[in-house]
Scaffold this active site. Structure first.
Site, PDB file in Angstrom:
ATOM      1  CB  SER A   1      -0.847  -0.021   1.272  1.00  0.00           C
ATOM      2  OG  SER A   1      -1.437   1.240   1.495  1.00  0.00           O
TER       3      SER A   1
ATOM      4  CE1 TYR B   1      -3.807  -2.575   5.484  1.00  0.00           C
ATOM      5  CE2 TYR B   1      -3.352  -0.223   5.300  1.00  0.00           C
ATOM      6  CZ  TYR B   1      -3.614  -1.436   4.703  1.00  0.00           C
ATOM      7  OH  TYR B   1      -3.678  -1.520   3.339  1.00  0.00           O
TER       8      TYR B   1
ATOM      9  CE  LYS C   1      -1.616  -4.694   3.135  1.00  0.00           C
ATOM     10  NZ  LYS C   1      -1.859  -6.030   2.559  1.00  0.00           N
TER      11      LYS C   1
HETATM   12  C1  UD1 Z   1      -7.028   4.961   3.644  1.00  0.00           C
HETATM   13  C2  UD1 Z   1      -6.045   4.448   4.651  1.00  0.00           C
HETATM   14  C3  UD1 Z   1      -4.931   3.721   3.925  1.00  0.00           C
HETATM   15  C4  UD1 Z   1      -5.512   2.593   3.111  1.00  0.00           C
HETATM   16  C5  UD1 Z   1      -6.561   3.156   2.151  1.00  0.00           C
HETATM   17  C6  UD1 Z   1      -7.276   2.050   1.437  1.00  0.00           C
HETATM   18  C7  UD1 Z   1      -6.179   5.999   6.536  1.00  0.00           C
HETATM   19  C8  UD1 Z   1      -5.490   7.057   7.316  1.00  0.00           C
HETATM   20  N1  UD1 Z   1      -5.534   5.551   5.447  1.00  0.00           N
HETATM   21  O1  UD1 Z   1      -6.356   5.890   2.808  1.00  0.00           O
HETATM   22  O2  UD1 Z   1      -4.008   3.225   4.845  1.00  0.00           O
HETATM   23  O3  UD1 Z   1      -4.510   1.934   2.394  1.00  0.00           O
HETATM   24  O4  UD1 Z   1      -7.534   3.910   2.876  1.00  0.00           O
HETATM   25  O5  UD1 Z   1      -8.047   2.572   0.406  1.00  0.00           O
HETATM   26  O6  UD1 Z   1      -7.267   5.577   6.878  1.00  0.00           O
HETATM   27  N2  UD1 Z   1     -12.370  11.589   3.514  1.00  0.00           N
HETATM   28  C9  UD1 Z   1     -13.329  12.498   3.902  1.00  0.00           C
HETATM   29  N3  UD1 Z   1     -14.492  12.004   4.432  1.00  0.00           N
HETATM   30  C10 UD1 Z   1     -14.743  10.675   4.594  1.00  0.00           C
HETATM   31  C11 UD1 Z   1     -13.731   9.756   4.184  1.00  0.00           C
HETATM   32  C12 UD1 Z   1     -12.552  10.256   3.662  1.00  0.00           C
HETATM   33  O7  UD1 Z   1     -13.167  13.706   3.769  1.00  0.00           O
HETATM   34  O8  UD1 Z   1     -15.811  10.295   5.112  1.00  0.00           O
HETATM   35  C13 UD1 Z   1     -11.115  12.105   2.889  1.00  0.00           C
HETATM   36  C14 UD1 Z   1      -9.852  11.781   3.667  1.00  0.00           C
HETATM   37  O9  UD1 Z   1      -9.562  12.754   4.615  1.00  0.00           O
HETATM   38  C15 UD1 Z   1      -8.825  11.721   2.515  1.00  0.00           C
HETATM   39  C16 UD1 Z   1      -9.626  11.218   1.327  1.00  0.00           C
HETATM   40  O10 UD1 Z   1     -10.987  11.483   1.633  1.00  0.00           O
HETATM   41  O11 UD1 Z   1      -8.347  13.007   2.219  1.00  0.00           O
HETATM   42  C17 UD1 Z   1      -9.468   9.733   1.082  1.00  0.00           C
HETATM   43  O12 UD1 Z   1      -9.734   9.017   2.272  1.00  0.00           O
HETATM   44  P1  UD1 Z   1      -9.837   7.416   2.304  1.00  0.00           P
HETATM   45  O13 UD1 Z   1     -10.750   6.954   1.219  1.00  0.00           O
HETATM   46  O14 UD1 Z   1     -10.159   7.017   3.696  1.00  0.00           O
HETATM   47  O15 UD1 Z   1      -8.383   6.943   1.896  1.00  0.00           O
HETATM   48  P2  UD1 Z   1      -6.959   7.298   2.559  1.00  0.00           P
HETATM   49  O16 UD1 Z   1      -7.107   7.995   3.838  1.00  0.00           O
HETATM   50  O17 UD1 Z   1      -6.132   7.939   1.514  1.00  0.00           O
END
Ligand code: UD1
Length: 337
Positions: free
Chosen positions: A128, A152, A156
């Site tokens: 990842s 997690y 990895k």
């Molecule tokens: C997350 C995990 C990462 C994992 C990946 C799998 C964390 C910190 N990281 O990545 O380890 O490999 O998922 O796909 O959890 N966001 C919102 N509102 C929401 C959900 C997300 O604003 O309800 C934003 C987050 O702040 C981020 C972006 O959307 O900026 C993507 O978030 P997310 O889909 O959770 O992925 P990652 O955080 O990049």
């Protein structure tokens, strides 16, 4: 006609695994799936059959169970392994670190042990972009420093290390480490896709929940990042592209010995608001949202430099953001509601 190669797909009933299973079958491989359905369901196997016309061989086993895994290898002539099985909820891994270390690391160790016993020498590992920790600069190249912010992620990175050391000790071993960015989207049939348990942590499944009225709005975690609109920037990649990257990696593993590492991303960073806007436009649905404080552990920007995979694997992402949004929604409406 040469014999078809047989690929063991651990975690093959999961979101990523099911798409890879379809691609492998469509490309003429025999597929053996090992999955304990911890975060997936047996129905997925029916769906793979519905899409491809071929039912993959299924072992409902835990990859950490040595005897069960040995039995699988006894009963099937495995040529190579794509190892995806593992726990993947970041928040849960902070609460239950020992569960994560025990499960994810033992699965990899057990698999390597049994592969060695049966003389199987090719493995593609699901890693990842989380192994880049808090990136100093973007885009990320594979040689940039690694570190993690949660258990997690460490599983990895430690998995990568275990495989790297195993390849140093066994010169016949071919290891491909694939660092995924943010997989979204679903198969065009709408029959397989991402099905999170409970409240989704990830952005796209959450947006789909809002679109279908299950939740009334999206919380956008932070609008004060040093990015173009203040919201977090990520490299979203269509699951079909991620899957095709595995097939290219598998082909590459036939010829190489030792370890190679590749980013699987598009190279383009989109903000949370870009995704909301693209989803609204692609599907003609309004996604209400509110800004909330940053989520702990989130980084401002994370996107790949995908050149290495293009140069060496001859792979690049081809599906657009519009398709990612349409296909996520198609799957949600058709099956995941
Ligand atoms: C997350 C995990 C990462 C994992 C990946 C799998 C964390 C910190 N990281 O990545 O380890 O490999 O998922 O796909 O959890 N966001 C919102 N509102 C929401 C959900 C997300 O604003 O309800 C934003 C987050 O702040 C981020 C972006 O959307 O900026 C993507 O978030 P997310 O889909 O959770 O992925 P990652 O955080 O990049």
């Amino acid at each position: 006609m040469p014999e078809k190669e047989t690929v063991l797909l651990t975690g093959g009933a999961g979101y990523i695994g099911s798409h890879i299973a379809v691609d492998l079958i469509d490309s003429g491989y025999n597929v053996v799936i090992a999955d304990n359905f911890d975060n997936s369901s047996p129905e997925v196997i029916d769906r793979i059959e519905e899409i491809t016309g071929v039912r993959p061989i299924l072992y409902e086993i835990d990859v950490t169970n040595e005897e069960d895994l040995r039995q699988l290898f006894k009963e099937n002539q495995i040529d190579s392994v794509i190892h995806l099985a593992g726990l993947k909820a970041v928040g849960e891994s902070v609460e239950l670190p020992l569960k994560y270390y025990s499960n994810n690391l033992n699965a990899t160790l057990n698999l390597l042990k049994i592969m060695e016993e049966f003389g199987v020498n090719k493995i593609v590992f699901s890693s990842s972009a989380t192994v880049y920790g808090v990136p100093e600069t973007v885009p990320l190249t594979e040689d940039m420093p690694t570190s993690c912010t949660n258990p997690y992620g460490w599983t990895k990175l430690m998995g990568e290390q275990i495989l790297t050391d195993a390849a140093k000790a066994n010169e016949d071993l071919s290891v491909i480490l694939l660092r995924y960015f943010n997989p979204v989207g679903a198969h065009k049939s709408g029959l397989i896709g991402e099905k999170p348990n409970g409240i989704p942590n990830n952005l796209m499944p959450y947006i789909c929940d809002v679109a279908k009225g299950k939740r009334d709005h999206l919380s956008v975690f932070g609008n004060d990042y040093p990015t173009k609109d203040g919201t977090g920037v990520r490299d979203y990649i269509h699951i079909l592209d991620l899957s095709s990257g595995h097939l290219k990696a598998l082909e590459y593993a036939q010829d190489q010995k030792g370890v190679s590492v590749f980013n699987l991303g598009t190279g383009t960073g989109y903000s949370v608001l870009d995704i909301v806007n693209a989803f609204e436009k692609a599907n003609n649905i309004k996604i209400p949202y509110e800004f909330t404080p940053r989520r702990e552990g989130d980084v401002a920007e994370c996107y790949a430099d995908p050149k290495k995979a293009l140069e060496i694997l001859d792979w690049q992402a081809v599906h657009s953001l519009e398709e990612m949004c349409q296909d996520s929604w198609n799957w949600t409406q058709k099956t995941n509601s």
